[in-house]
Design an enzyme around this catalytic site. Structure first.
Site, PDB file in Angstrom:
ATOM      1  N   GLY A   5      41.970  41.998  41.804  1.00  0.00           N
ATOM      2  CA  GLY A   5      42.236  41.243  40.552  1.00  0.00           C
ATOM      3  C   GLY A   5      41.636  41.694  39.431  1.00  0.00           C
ATOM      4  O   GLY A   5      40.503  41.314  38.390  1.00  0.00           O
ATOM      5  N   SER A  32      38.073  41.884  46.002  1.00  0.00           N
ATOM      6  CA  SER A  32      36.926  42.171  45.974  1.00  0.00           C
ATOM      7  C   SER A  32      35.237  41.110  45.196  1.00  0.00           C
ATOM      8  O   SER A  32      35.953  42.896  44.278  1.00  0.00           O
ATOM      9  CB  SER A  32      36.167  42.887  46.375  1.00  0.00           C
ATOM     10  N   LYS A  71      47.062  45.709  16.592  1.00  0.00           N
ATOM     11  CA  LYS A  71      46.929  46.659  16.336  1.00  0.00           C
ATOM     12  C   LYS A  71      48.420  47.799  15.381  1.00  0.00           C
ATOM     13  O   LYS A  71      49.434  47.012  16.353  1.00  0.00           O
ATOM     14  CB  LYS A  71      47.247  47.004  17.586  1.00  0.00           C
TER      15      LYS A  71
END
Ligand SMILES: Cc1cc2nc3c(=O)[nH]c(=O)nc-3n(C[C@H](O)[C@H](O)[C@H](O)COP(=O)(O)OP(=O)(O)OC[C@H]3O[C@@H](n4cnc5c(N)ncnc54)[C@H](O)[C@@H]3O)c2cc1C
Length: 492
Positions: A5, A32, A71
């Protein structure tokens, strides 16, 4: 089934969910809560905008949710030698001149050192101004592009909300075993440390440097490029920002590597990438802290990595995307771009009609080519300057990939630039780095001499004036962001 994730996992989840049925209802992402994400990765390339569009992301929403800034490119300080600076802007250096790339006239007239003056994004960036490019292809304002800087953890959280909203199932738990079919070798099931187990048919490994599935369970070897790119560690720390937000990343060459400076709306992201064989951790941290614009806002984080990639990116029913597939130091902000390319290829080659090794081979071919092209571009930055520290001398003395040696030799012999991967850095990017580092070709295209030199000089002077005039009409970057963020938001 997506494992991980971090930025890679949630980008993949959202993009696949946006492919719509039949894929979306079956996507699960397991991560996790005890194993953190790498949490850096704040500068991008313009292709991120294609990804955001695909993902249905509204730019105003994104800018607010991730504290993003715009940017226009990267300023390289002290790379050629201490005190020198040049710019790699997201745009060209003017149109062809009499049917030839403009670089031939720049070589002919000895203007290599003045290249930045022909780049609209470089001039706008140095002036601290930003406006989006024009849609009118004939306009000077259509000659550039832009990317973003964003807060990596806010971006991952934002993507997570959108992906869950799009139907992705979120499973939290630590995977402690990966079960494979003894006959086919395909991954069948993941066991979590709380005795749950999850079955799947296609697995996307976004588990970061651990490479839990591809490198771990499937044991796909790593193609190690650390002999070419020995930087293997980084310190990262955010610091307080300033009122003006520069619309560009700054990369500053140091004793044994380089430092980054990435201005966001609410803070500046800073880091120091270095080769541990040439500098110890404390000295590297001191150099980073000494160079900050403001007080640190968190404890510095220490990261270790190795340049290279897995020999296969897709093996059996497992595709690795993100750090699990490989890494090249973030000098040209290419990791998230490689994630985008992985996702887009996966969508293109999605095994709708079942697994077939030809899909995997095609995927691998593209990704290996992408990594090799970026590798050459990154190594180039270390090859031509005149810094004298042992690290820089060693970088120039070591052998380089044949493809890069040919590129440099070709440019020096003829002013030509060969583009091997059209989806990656183009001629203006290579020219910016080659000229910026002081490469001086011995020849240019013979047809460049057909035009009188004074006519070309007048033409180029007019180009510079037009750029300066256009930059003066662009708003200061902070003002542009504030105005955009104040606009009403449409949530997807
Ligand atoms: C110093 C540095 C600077 C960088 N700067 C840039 C940059 O400017 N621009 C750019 O484009 N990229 C940059 N990158 C790369 C960028 O950070 C990554 O490409 C991006 O964050 C994606 O990371 P990831 O999702 O692959 O891995 P991670 O963020 O490490 O996520 C891994 C995930 O896997 C999960 N996981 C791992 N093991 C298990 C397990 N056993 N069970 C369950 N879950 C597990 C973790 O919980 C986590 O959710 C930089 C990288 C480094 C190291």
């Amino acid at each position: 089934m997506i494992v991980g994730g971090g930025t890679a996992g949630w980008m993949t989840a959202l993009a696949l969910a946006r492919m719509g049925p039949p894929h979306a209802p079956h996507i699960s992402l397991v991560e996790s809560p005890d194993i953190g994400t790498v949490g850096v990765g704040e500068a991008t390339l313009p292709t991120i905008r294609h990804f955001n569009r695909w993902a249905g992301i509204d730019e105003r929403d994104f800018i607010r949710e991730t504290q993003a800034s715009f940017k226009l490119g990267i300023e390289f300080r002290d790379w050629r030698e201490p005190g020198h600076s040049f710019f790699h802007g997201f745009g060209d250096h003017g149109p062809e001149i009499a049917g030839l790339s403009p670089y031939h006239q720049m070589i002919r007239l000895g203007l290599g050192d003045a290249l930045d003056q022909f780049s609209l994004p470089a001039q706008a960036a140095r002036a601290g101004r930003f406006a989006p490019p024009s849609d009118d292809a004939k306009s000077l304002a259509a000659t550039y592009s832009y990317a973003y800087h964003f807060d990596a953890s806010l971006y991952a959280a934002y993507l997570r909300r959108l992906a869950i909203g799009a139907g992705v199932a979120h499973v939290q738990g630590r995977i402690d075993h990966v079960a494979r079919n003894p006959e086919t070798g395909l991954i069948e099931r993941l066991s979590l440390d709380d005795d749950r187990s999850i079955a799947g048919d296609l697995f996307v490994d976004c588990s970061g440097f651990r490479s839990l599935l591809l490198g771990g369970a499937l044991d796909v070897p790593f193609e190690d490029w650390s002999h070419w790119l020995p930087a293997d560690r980084a310190w990262a720390v955010p610091c307080a920002g300033t009122d003006a937000i520069e619309p560009y990343t700054r990369s500053m060459a140091c004793t044994a590597g380089w430092r980054w400076r990435i201005p966001l709306q609410h803070r500046i992201g800073n880091g120091h990438v270095y080769a541990s064989a040439f500098q110890d951790d404390q000295a590297a941290l001191d150099a980073l802290i000494d160079g900050l614009d403001g007080p640190p806002l968190a404890e510095p984080r220490h990261l270790r990595f190795r340049a290279g990639h897995r020999r296969r990116f897709w093996a059996g029913n497992c595709i690795a995307i993100g750090l699990s597939s490989g890494f090249l130091e973030p000098l040209e902000s290419t990791s998230i771009n490689l994630i985008e390319r992985g996702i887009s290829l996966l969508a293109q080659l999605f095994p709708t009609a079942g697994l077939d090794d030809v899909l995997a081979r095609e995927y691998d071919r593209h990704m290996i080519n992408a990594f090799a092209g970026i590798r050459d571009f990154v190594i180039l930055h270390y090859r031509l300057g005149r810094r004298t520290e042992p690290f820089w001398q060693a970088m120039r003395a070591q052998p380089m990939p044949d493809s890069l040696a040919d590129q440099i030799a070709l440019f020096e012999a003829s002013g030509e630039i060969a583009i091997r991967d059209p989806e990656s850095f183009g001629e203006p990017s290579w020219a910016a780095i080659l000229f910026g580092l002081g490469a001086t070709p011995r020849a240019y295209h013979p047809l460049a001499d057909r035009e009188p030199a004074d006519a070309i000089e007048r033409h180029l002077a007019r180009g510079r004036t037009l750029i300066a005039g256009h930059v003066a009409t662009m708003p200061p970057h902070r003002q542009f962001i504030d105005a955009l963020a104040a606009q009403p938001i449409s949530r997807s």
